[in-house]
Design a protein around this motif. Structure first.
Motif, mmCIF file in Angstrom:
data_model
loop_
_atom_site.group_PDB
_atom_site.id
_atom_site.type_symbol
_atom_site.label_atom_id
_atom_site.label_comp_id
_atom_site.label_asym_id
_atom_site.label_seq_id
_atom_site.Cartn_x
_atom_site.Cartn_y
_atom_site.Cartn_z
ATOM 1 N N ALA B 87 0.847 -1.196 0.000
ATOM 2 C CA ALA B 87 0.000 0.000 0.000
ATOM 3 C C ALA B 87 0.884 1.248 0.000
ATOM 4 O O ALA B 87 0.646 2.210 -0.735
ATOM 5 C CB ALA B 87 -0.917 -0.014 1.210
ATOM 6 N N LEU B 88 1.929 1.191 0.810
ATOM 7 C CA LEU B 88 2.861 2.320 0.884
ATOM 8 C C LEU B 88 3.475 2.609 -0.492
ATOM 9 O O LEU B 88 3.555 3.750 -0.940
ATOM 10 C CB LEU B 88 3.963 1.979 1.895
ATOM 11 N N THR B 89 3.883 1.531 -1.175
ATOM 12 C CA THR B 89 4.480 1.682 -2.512
ATOM 13 C C THR B 89 3.463 2.273 -3.492
ATOM 14 O O THR B 89 3.810 3.123 -4.310
ATOM 15 C CB THR B 89 4.978 0.318 -3.033
ATOM 16 N N ALA B 90 2.226 1.823 -3.374
ATOM 17 C CA ALA B 90 1.182 2.359 -4.263
ATOM 18 C C ALA B 90 1.040 3.858 -4.041
ATOM 19 O O ALA B 90 0.912 4.631 -4.993
ATOM 20 C CB ALA B 90 -0.144 1.655 -4.012
ATOM 21 N N TYR B 91 1.084 4.270 -2.777
ATOM 22 C CA TYR B 91 1.025 5.706 -2.482
ATOM 23 C C TYR B 91 2.236 6.418 -3.065
ATOM 24 O O TYR B 91 2.127 7.462 -3.693
ATOM 25 C CB TYR B 91 0.995 5.938 -0.970
ATOM 26 N N GLU B 92 3.418 5.839 -2.840
ATOM 27 C CA GLU B 92 4.648 6.494 -3.301
ATOM 28 C C GLU B 92 4.711 6.587 -4.823
ATOM 29 O O GLU B 92 5.233 7.554 -5.368
ATOM 30 C CB GLU B 92 5.893 5.759 -2.766
ATOM 31 N N ASP B 93 4.186 5.557 -5.494
ATOM 32 C CA ASP B 93 4.196 5.586 -6.959
ATOM 33 C C ASP B 93 3.233 6.637 -7.505
ATOM 34 O O ASP B 93 3.346 7.047 -8.653
ATOM 35 C CB ASP B 93 3.830 4.205 -7.532
ATOM 36 N N GLY B 94 2.272 7.037 -6.666
ATOM 37 C CA GLY B 94 1.311 8.056 -7.090
ATOM 38 C C GLY B 94 0.408 7.530 -8.188
ATOM 39 O O GLY B 94 0.164 6.329 -8.292
ATOM 40 N N GLY B 95 -0.079 8.418 -9.024
ATOM 41 C CA GLY B 95 -0.899 7.995 -10.158
ATOM 42 C C GLY B 95 -2.313 7.614 -9.750
ATOM 43 O O GLY B 95 -2.771 7.895 -8.632
ATOM 44 N N GLU B 96 -2.967 6.941 -10.658
ATOM 45 C CA GLU B 96 -4.389 6.601 -10.540
ATOM 46 C C GLU B 96 -4.711 5.855 -9.251
ATOM 47 O O GLU B 96 -5.682 6.164 -8.562
ATOM 48 C CB GLU B 96 -4.801 5.707 -11.726
#
Lengths: 174, 276, 583
Positions: B87-96
Motif C-alpha cells: 500500500a505504501l508503494t502504491a502511495y509512493e508511486d502516485g498515479g491513478e
C-alpha cells in the motif's frame, strides 16, 4: 499486442514485451510443477492471447505469490502480478476455476474480512470446508491448533469497518 | 522509543505467542509498542486474488491510522508487513491507484511515517548491542537456522530490502543472544503458505524439504518472523520435527521474560527442551 | 550591399513533396539583398553544385544560402564548391528545411512552405552578418602514445613503430600481454594464447622506436590534436623504495586500449555472491585449463583439488540483465564457453559439460562451425534456460535451472560452476576517459564518435580507441581495430599541418574582466586567463566552438565567430517574423 495481453499488462503494471523467454522465472519457482505451462510459458500464452486457456488453467491458481521469479527476472516482470490479474479476470467473468479449492479459500478469507474487518479463522475455515466439500484433509492439524487454543471462538470487531465498504462494493469491477 | 504496532489477525489466534513475545521483548528493551487503534486485516494472501484495489485498500486504511498516530509503524508478521508496504508503494508511486485510495478512504497519505519489519528494527544502528546488553541467559550451544521466507524480502523494491538473496538480520539477532546461527541455502525460499489450506499436501512437500535441509545444516531449531511461516513449518514438516521459534521468542528466552512457558505451550513441537 | 544567392533543394521528394519549392523561390525573389534564387532536384549532385558555382561567377554573389538537409550532411560539400569560385567558404550557410521542416510537417504543405521560407529568411539574416574566416593551421608532433599493453595496445604500438614513428606505450602492470596472458587456448584453432602473444612482446621490446613504460599510469593530459603533452608516472619495481619517476611525453596522436575486466562474481547474489566455493569466473577457469594443458594433469577444482567430473557453465552471467546488471551482450562468452567445455572434455575424459545458455551467438569467422562441431563431437550438453540460483549442497554446487525447450525445472549438482561473467570496462577507465576527454557510453565503454562511420575515433580529435575498452571484442576484432587506429594516426602524420574549422570562440579584451569563469566551464581546456594582459585567451586549436564560455561570460566578452549573440537574436526575430532589433 493483442487486446487480452494489453489488458493483462495494464491491470498488472508489467511490461510483457520485455520477456525474452530465458526461463529464469521457471528455474526458481516453487510451484511450477503444478502449472499447466512453466512460468515463461504463461507469459508466452498471454502474448499469444490465449485468454480462455489461461483463465481455465491450474497455473493461475497454483502460483504461491512468493515473488522469486520477479525478483530475479532480468526484465523486471513480476509474474505473480500477472497471475493476480488473471485471477481477478477469471472471477469477474465467472470462469469455472481449475482449482476450485484455492478460489474457495481466498473467497472465504475475504468474506470473513468483509464481515468482521478482520479474519475469524474458525468461521472462515468452516465456510471453506463446507463450500469446498473438503471435510477431512488437514483435519488433524486443524484439531491440534484448535486444542492449542489457536483458533478462538470470539468474533473480532473493527468499528471503522464501514470505511472499507467502497473496496468491497467495487470488487470484481475490474 | 515509541512505535505504532500492527499485530495482524493471527496475533490473537495462530500467532498468539509471536505477539506476546514481541511485546515482552520490546518492553524489556525499553521500547513501547502502541497497538494502532481499530486496525483491520491486511488482506492476507487472499485479497489480491479477489481484487487489486481491495488488496491495497485494506492495508492503506491501517497506514492512515498509523499516520494519524504519527509514529513509525512496525508490523512483525512478514505477511502483514509485506501488504502494508505494498500500500505504501502504491502511495509512493502516485498515479491513478494512489488517487483512488485517497478518494475511497477520504484522507491523504502524507508520507511522513516509516513502516518497519522486525528486520528493519534489528538493522538500526546499535540494535544488536542493545539486545546483547539485556541477555540474562545466553543461549550458548543452541544451533539455529534463520528462515525469512518470501514476504520479508520480496519484492525488494516494495519491502525495501537491500540483501534479498542473503539477508542476515535474524542471524545477527540470534547471535546477539548467544545462539549459533548456521549457514544454509534455503532461508529465502517459499514455505508454500498460500496453498496451506487448499493443497496441504503440496505445502507439506515444501515444508518437509525445508525441515530436512535445516536438520542437514545441523540446526536444533528454525527461527522465523512470520505467523504463516511458523504455523506451516511447525505443522507440516513430515520427516523432521524441528521446533520453529519466532525470533522474539528466542530473544525472550535469553532475556528470561515472564510468561514464556505459555508461549512454548502454543507450539505443536514443544521447543522448551532446547532451553534446558 | 550583400548579393545573396539562395539555392533550394528538393531532395528528390523529401523536401519537394511537402514544401512548395516554386512558391518559396517566388517569395525569395522579392527579398531585399537576394540577388539570385532557384530550386533544383538534388543540390548536392554535381549539376546542383555547378548551379551554385555558376551563380557565384555570373552574379558576383557575396553570400550563399543552401536550403537543404542538415548541415551535418553537406555543409562541407557546399562550402568546398563555393571556395572553388573564390568565395570564402564561411560565407556559405545551410538552412535545414528537411529534418527541421519537410520531414516533420508531412501532410501540411501550406504550413511547411511558410516555415521553410521562415527558416531560409532566418538563415539569410545570419549569413548577412558572417565574416570571411581563415582555416586554423596547427603543426603536428609526429610521435604517438598508446595506453594499455594488451593485444590491442601492443598491435597499435608496433604498427606505428614499424612505420617509423616514435611510440610511447604505457602499461600499468609490470608485464605486457594483458588478458591474453591468462588465456589457455584461442578459438577456433586452439592455439596456445601465450605462444601467440610472446613473439609480439619480443618484437615490441626489440623495436627502437618504442619507449616502454611498465608499472606506469598517465596522470595528466594537456594539449590538443597533433600537440598533446602527457605526463606519465612510473612506480618503482616491487620491493624497491623510491619516488615514482615522472616523465612528460609530447605526442601528436593517442590510442586508448585500456581493455576490460570481468564483472565480479560477488555482484551476483543469486549465484552465491562470490561466497560459494568452486563457483569461478571465465578467466579463473582459463587459468585452471592453462595449468592442466601445461602439466597434462586433469583440471582440478579449487576448493579441494578434486579432479573435476562435472562442470556447469553459465553464460550471460551479469550480461543481458538490464534490471540488475549489464544490459548488453558481452559477445565473446558464447565462443569461449564452448571452447572451455571442449578443452575440459579433452583434459578430463568422461567429464560432463553442461552449458546454460539463452542464445548461442557465433558472430566471428568460423565460430559457428567450431561451436556446432564441438557439440557434435564432444557431446557438450546445452540447456536452454537461465539459472535462477545456485548454492553449496554438501560436496557439490547445486544449480537450479530450467530447460525452456521442454518446460522442465532442473536441479543439477556439479563439481564446478564457471560463470561467463559480463565484460566491463577495466578499472580506471573512468579516469582515463576524463583525462583524455574521451566520452564514455552509458555502460562506461569508451565511445566511438560515430557507431558506423567513425568507429575508432573518440570524442576528442587525435585520440583513438582500440580493443575491448570500446566494447567487448575477441582478439581478431581487437587487432583489427588497433590496426585501424595506427592507420588513422599515420594518415594524420602524413600531412604537414592540421587544418581546423575557424568557428571558434573570440574574446573582446576590452570587455573581459579576467574573472576566469570560462576556464572551468570549457570542456576542451581551451581557455586560459592571461594574468599579465588581464584577459582570458582562447586556444583556437583546442576550441570546438561549443559556446559554453559565451553562455557563462557575465560581461558578454566572449562570442563565437559567425555565431555572435546579435546574429542568433536576429535569426530568432526573423524566424518569428518580427522586426530585426536595432544593431
Amino acid at each position: 499486442m493483442n487486446a487480452f495481453a494489453k489488458e493483462i499488462s495494464e491491470r498488472s503494471g508489467q511490461d510483457l514485451s520485455r520477456c525474452y523467454q530465458c526461463g529464469k522465472c521457471s528455474a526458481g519457482c516453487p510451484s511450477v510443477e503444478w502449472f499447466d505451462w512453466p512460468n515463461h510459458g504463461v507469459i508466452r500464452k498471454i502474448q499469444l492471447g490465449a485468454k480462455d486457456e489461461l483463465l481455465k488453467s491450474h497455473a493461475i491458481w497454483m502460483c504461491v505469490g512468493c515473488e522469486t521469479c520477479g525478483t530475479r527476472c532480468p526484465n523486471d516482470i513480476y509474474i505473480s502480478q500477472l497471475m493476480d490479474a488473471l485471477r481477478n479476470m477469471a472471477l469477474e467473468e465467472g470462469v469455472k476455476p481449475a482449482e476450485p479449492a484455492v478460489m474457495t479459500f481466498h473467497q472465504a478469507f475475504t468474506g470473513s474480512v468483509s464481515r468482521f474487518g478482520r479474519v475469524h479463522e474458525l468461521s472462515m475455515l468452516m465456510e471453506y470446508k463446507l463450500k469446498s466439500k473438503d471435510y477431512f484433509s488437514d483435519l488433524g492439524a486443524g484439531m491440534k491448533l484448535f486444542a492449542k487454543g489457536k483458533i478462538p471462538f470470539m468474533l473480532p470487531k473493527v468499528k471503522g469497518k464501514g470505511e472499507l465498504d467502497t473496496f468491497f462494493k467495487n470488487k470484481g469491477k475490474g | 522509543m515509541e512505535l505504532s504496532f500492527y499485530p495482524g489477525c493471527t496475533a490473537h489466534s495462530t500467532a498468539w505467542e509471536f505477539t506476546k513475545s514481541t511485546e515482552a521483548v520490546f518492553t524489556a528493551l525499553g521500547h513501547e509498542l502502541k497497538e494502532i487503534e481499530d486496525w483491520n486485516c491486511c488482506g492476507g494472501a487472499s485479497a489480491k486474488v479477489v481484487d487489486k484495489m481491495l488488496s491495497l485498500g485494506l492495508p492503506a486504511r491501517n497506514l492512515l491510522i498509523a499516520q494519524r498516530e504519527g509514529r513509525t509503524l512496525i508490523a512483525p508478521c512478514a505477511g502483514c508487513f509485506n501488504n502494508v508496504r505494498r500500500a505504501l508503494t502504491a502511495y509512493e508511486d502516485g498515479g491513478e491507484v494512489a488517487k483512488a485510495l485517497e478518494e475511497a478512504l477520504g484522507e491523504k497519505w502524507k508520507g511522513e511515517i516509516e513502516v518497519w519489519s522486525l528486520v528493519d528494527f534489528f538493522d538500526r544502528e546499535g540494535a544488536m548491542e542493545e539486545i546483547a546488553a539485556r541477555v540474562k541467559k545466553p543461549l550458548s550451544g543452541l544451533k539455529v537456522v534463520a528462515y525469512y521466507g518470501c514476504q520479508m524480502v520480496r519484492p525488494p523494491r516494495v519491502v525495501g530490502s537491500s540483501d534479498w538473496e542473503n539477508p542476515t538480520a535474524l542471524e545477527r539477532a540470534a547471535e546477539a543472544v548467544g545462539a549459533t546461527a548456521l549457514e544454509w541455502s534455503y532461508k529465502v525460499d517459499c514455505c508454500g503458505a498460500d496453498l496451506g489450506i487448499s493443497h496441504g499436501g503440496h505445502c507439506a512437500d515444501i515444508c518437509t524439504r525445508l525441515g530436512e535441509e535445516a536438520a542437514k545444516a545441523g540446526a536444533d531449531a528454525i527461527v522465523v518472523s512470520c505467523g504463516l511461516c511458523q504455523a506451516n513449518l511447525d505443522m507440516r514438516q513430515s520427516k523432521t520435527s524441528l521446533p520453529v521459534l519466532y525470533i522474539t521468542e528466542l530473544i525472550g528466552e535469553a532475556f528470561q521474560c515472564e510468561g514464556r512457558q505459555k508461549w512454548w505451550k502454543k507450539h505443536l513441537t514443544d521447543p522448551s527442551g532446547l532451553f534446558k | 550591399m550583400e548579393r545573396i544567392g539562395v539555392f533550394l533543394c528538393w531532395c528528390g521528394a523529401n523536401i519537394a513533396s511537402t514544401v512548395d519549392v516554386h512558391q518559396v523561390v517566388e517569395w525569395l525573389r522579392d527579398v531585399n539583398g537576394v540577388a539570385h534564387a532557384e530550386n533544383y532536384m538534388y543540390m548536392c549532385s554535381d549539376p546542383g553544385q555547378e548551379l551554385i558555382k555558376k551563380a557565384i561567377r555570373e552574379k558576383n554573389l557575396t553570400n550563399v544560402v543552401v536550403a537543404s538537409c542538415s548541415p551535418r550532411m553537406h555543409e562541407k560539400t557546399f562550402r568546398k564548391a563555393a571556395s572553388l569560385e573564390g568565395m570564402n567558404p564561411y560565407m556559405v550557410e545551410i538552412a535545414n528545411v528537411r529534418e527541421q521542416c519537410s520531414w516533420v510537417h508531412q501532410g501540411d504543405k501550406d504550413a511547411a512552405t511558410r516555415k521553410a521560407f521562415n527558416i531560409i529568411m532566418s538563415t539569410i539574416s545570419k549569413a548577412k552578418a558572417n565574416n570571411p574566416l581563415e582555416t586554423i593551421r596547427v603543426p603536428i608532433t609526429r610521435r604517438a602514445l598508446v595506453v594499455g599493453g594488451g593485444v590491442a595496445g601492443m598491435t597499435a604500438a608496433l604498427e606505428l613503430a614499424e612505420a617509423g614513428y616514435y611510440t610511447a606505450l604505457v602499461e600499468r602492470d609490470d608485464t605486457l600481454g594483458g588478458k591474453m596472458r591468462r588465456l589457455s587456448r584461442t578459438f577456433p584453432y586452439h592455439e596456445d594464447a601465450s605462444a601467440v602473444i610472446a613473439p609480439k612482446i619480443e618484437e615490441l621490446k626489440a623495436n627502437d622506436n618504442i619507449k616502454l613504460y611498465l608499472r606506469s599510469d598517465v596522470t595528466e593530459v594537456s594539449g590538443y590534436v597533433g600537440n598533446f603533452q602527457v605526463t606519465i608516472e612510473t612506480r618503482p619495481t616491487e620491493g624497491e623504495d623510491g619516488a615514482p619517476e615522472v616523465v612528460t611525453e609530447e605526442v601528436g596522436g593517442i590510442v586508448l586500449a585500456t581493455g576490460y575486466d570481468l564483472y565480479p562474481v560477488a555482484a551476483m547474489s543469486e549465484y552465491g555472491g562470490g561466497k560459494v566455493p568452486d563457483v569461478i569466473d571465465g578467466l579463473e577457469f582459463e587459468e585452471l585449463l592453462k595449468e592442466s594443458l601445461a602439466t597434462g594433469a586433469p583440471v582440478k577444482r579449487p576448493s579441494d583439488g578434486k579432479e573435476v567430473e562435472s562442470v556447469v557453465f553459465i553464460q550471460c552471467s551479469g550480461s543481458r540483465d538490464p534490471e540488475h546488471h549489464k544490459p548488453y551482450c558481452s559477445r565473446v562468452c558464447c565462443l569461449y564457453t564452448n571452447k572451455q567445455a571442449t578443452l575440459l572434455t579433452q583434459q578430463n575424459p568422461g567429464a560432463k559439460a553442461l552449458i546454460s545458455y539463452m542464445d548461442i551467438r557465433t558472430d566471428c569467422k568460423l565460430t559457428e562451425e567450431y561451436c556446432q562441431g564441438n557439440i557434435e563431437e564432444k557431446g557438450l550438453v546445452y540447456i536452454r534456460g537461465r539459472v535462477s540460483r545456485l548454492y553449496r549442497e554438501g560436496d557439490a554446487v547445486r544449480v537450479w535451472t530450467a530447460d525452456t525447450l521442454t518446460g522442465e525445472k532442473l536441479e543439477i549438482d556439479a563439481d564446478l560452476v564457471v560463470l561467463a561473467m559480463a565484460i566491463e570496462p577495466s578499472v580506471g577507465a573512468e579516469q582515463i576517459s576524463k583525462m583524455f576527454r574521451a566520452a564514455v557510453d552509458t555502460n562506461g565503454f569508451l565511445q566511438e564518435s560515430h557507431i558506423k562511420l567513425r568507429p575508432v575515433e573518440s570524442s576528442t580529435m587525435g585520440v583513438y580507441l582500440a580493443g575491448a575498452a570500446q566494447y567487448p571484442k575477441d582478439i581478431t576484432d581487437s587487432v583489427s581495430q588497433a590496426l585501424a587506429t595506427a592507420s588513422k594516426i599515420q594518415s594524420m602524420f602524413a600531412s604537414d599541418e592540421l587544418h581546423q574549422d575557424p568557428l571558434v570562440a573570440l574574446v573582446n579584451p576590452e570587455v573581459c574582466a579576467a574573472c576566469g569563469l570560462c576556464v572551468p566551464i570549457c570542456p576542451y581546456g581551451a581557455r586560459e586567463v592571461d594574468e599579465r594582459a588581464r584577459f582570458s585567451r582562447v586556444n583556437e586549436a583546442l576550441c570546438q566552438g561549443c559556446g559554453a564560455c559565451v553562455a557563462i561570460c557575465p560581461n558578454k566578452a566572449c562570442m563565437l565567430k559567425n555565431d555572435t549573440p546579435m546574429q542568433v537574436l536576429n535569426q530568432i526575430h526573423t524566424f518569428l517574423g518580427k522586426e530585426e532589433p536595432a544593431q
